[in-house]
Scaffold this motif. Sequence first.
Motif, short mmCIF file in Angstrom:
data_model
loop_
_atom_site.label_atom_id
_atom_site.label_comp_id
_atom_site.label_asym_id
_atom_site.label_seq_id
_atom_site.Cartn_x
_atom_site.Cartn_y
_atom_site.Cartn_z
N GLN A 15 2.57 2.23 -3.27
CA GLN A 15 1.71 2.76 -4.34
C GLN A 15 1.92 4.25 -4.55
OE1 GLN A 15 -2.31 1.75 -3.33
NE2 GLN A 15 -1.88 -0.43 -3.31
N GLN A 16 2.36 4.92 -3.48
CA GLN A 16 2.43 6.38 -3.57
C GLN A 16 3.72 6.87 -4.23
OE1 GLN A 16 3.08 8.48 0.17
NE2 GLN A 16 3.76 6.53 1.01
N THR A 17 4.70 5.98 -4.40
CA THR A 17 6.02 6.41 -4.85
C THR A 17 5.98 7.33 -6.08
OG1 THR A 17 6.81 4.33 -4.03
CG2 THR A 17 8.34 5.58 -5.39
N GLN A 55 8.37 25.99 -7.41
CA GLN A 55 9.76 25.90 -6.96
C GLN A 55 10.43 27.26 -6.74
OE1 GLN A 55 10.92 22.37 -7.70
NE2 GLN A 55 13.11 22.51 -7.66
N VAL A 100 0.86 -1.20 0.00
CA VAL A 100 0.00 0.00 0.00
C VAL A 100 0.88 1.24 0.00
CG1 VAL A 100 -1.66 1.33 1.37
CG2 VAL A 100 -1.92 -1.14 1.17
N TRP A 101 1.90 1.19 0.85
CA TRP A 101 2.81 2.33 0.97
C TRP A 101 3.54 2.62 -0.35
CZ3 TRP A 101 3.46 6.04 4.39
CH2 TRP A 101 4.65 6.78 4.41
N GLU A 103 3.25 8.85 -7.28
CA GLU A 103 2.12 9.78 -7.28
C GLU A 103 2.55 11.13 -6.74
OE1 GLU A 103 -1.23 8.38 -5.08
OE2 GLU A 103 -1.43 6.58 -6.30
N PRO A 104 2.45 12.19 -7.54
CA PRO A 104 2.78 13.51 -6.96
C PRO A 104 1.68 13.92 -5.98
CG PRO A 104 2.04 13.73 -9.22
CD PRO A 104 2.02 12.27 -8.92
N MET A 105 2.08 14.25 -4.80
CA MET A 105 1.07 14.63 -3.80
C MET A 105 0.84 16.13 -3.76
SD MET A 105 1.38 12.11 -0.58
CE MET A 105 3.11 12.18 -0.29
N TYR A 106 1.91 16.87 -4.01
CA TYR A 106 1.79 18.33 -4.00
C TYR A 106 2.33 18.87 -5.31
CZ TYR A 106 1.97 17.55 1.07
OH TYR A 106 1.78 17.11 2.34
N ILE A 107 1.88 20.05 -5.63
CA ILE A 107 2.47 20.75 -6.78
C ILE A 107 3.25 21.93 -6.20
CG2 ILE A 107 1.98 22.05 -8.90
CD1 ILE A 107 -0.81 20.39 -8.71
N ILE A 108 4.53 21.96 -6.49
CA ILE A 108 5.35 23.00 -5.86
C ILE A 108 5.70 24.09 -6.84
CG2 ILE A 108 7.52 23.45 -4.64
CD1 ILE A 108 7.61 20.52 -3.94
#
Lengths: 172, 189
Positions: free
Chosen positions: B12-14, B23, B9-10, B16-21
């Motif tokens: 799966q996120q590798t 920069q 489960v953990w 996946e962008p969680m935030y848009i930065i």
Amino acid sequence: MSEQEHKDIFEHWLQQHQALLFKVVRAYAVQKADQDDLFQEVCLQVWRSVPRFKGASAVTTWLYRIALHTAITWKKKVRRREEQNILYVRETPQHEIPPQKNAQLEWLFSEITRLDKIDRSIALLLLDGFSYKEMAEILGISESNVGVKIHRIKQRLTKRAAENQKNHTYGL
Amino acid sequence: MDFKDLQKVWNQQTNEPMYIIDQQALYRKVRRRASQADRIARTNEWGMMIIAVLTSAMLLWIGSDTAYQIVASVAMLGTGAYVFWQRRLRLASLSQQPGSILAELDQAIANANYLVRFAQTFVYWFLLPTALVTIFRMTQREVDPWRWLFVLGSFLLAFLLVRWELKCKHLPRKQALEELRETLTKEVA
């Protein structure tokens, strides 16, 4: 190191390893505003650490160490601030958080945030595949202590997962 | 379900962008905050050094060329030099590589202890005796009221600043770091 080199390394690290930083931020800060606050603090410490990095460890180990240390200290500071009921103005967030689509992952993060702040560090490192030795080095505690803590964390998480599965509250 | 399933489960996120930065915006903000923190540290150190040098000059300026004034003045200059040396050590420590989180905490606690000791020593073993002796000597001769005001004001300001820094910054920080260390090293029951 020139200002430009410093900036380039920082931006490269941020681009390559942002997922790592986000994991730590999400594990230690639940509210979006808190996540913004912590993320900025972590970035600040990462930026400061650039000239100190001599390549003795992997970049991921280095960043994990900085991010976890920052998060643990930040958590402490926030708790003290809450206890003192001090209101403060937060800075404008710089990043967006799209809605989380993965319910299992969402559940796992919520379980991690329920652990105490040191166990959270260990859970993150464990899930990311760090060895006992690496964890002990990052945290500065003995491998046997890490082992006992891991045993306890694993027990707790698997038990909670089984309970949730039983209650059909998440779809594993 | 075992831990390996949780790890799947953990993982799966590798990707996946969680935030848009943004920069550039982030870089500007980080840069600003870093310079702000450095500026505070620099101001603190330079403030202490200037106070030491000014007090040293003031001691010589007050009156006769007694041994006391020369010794006290040299001691004040010594304080300034000590702060300068500590500043050099602080800057040097910035280039050192940290070990573990626990080692960093130990270093932070040692720094906090140093600052607490320094503030206490400065107030009780230097500022207070210097102020008392200076005031005593000023009562022995005719001194302009504005000079009295300047001398007393300087000592009072230095005393209040050091006490404020000790109580509001160094002691709470030291306590928080020590609690954190205790939590980290707490043996598993």
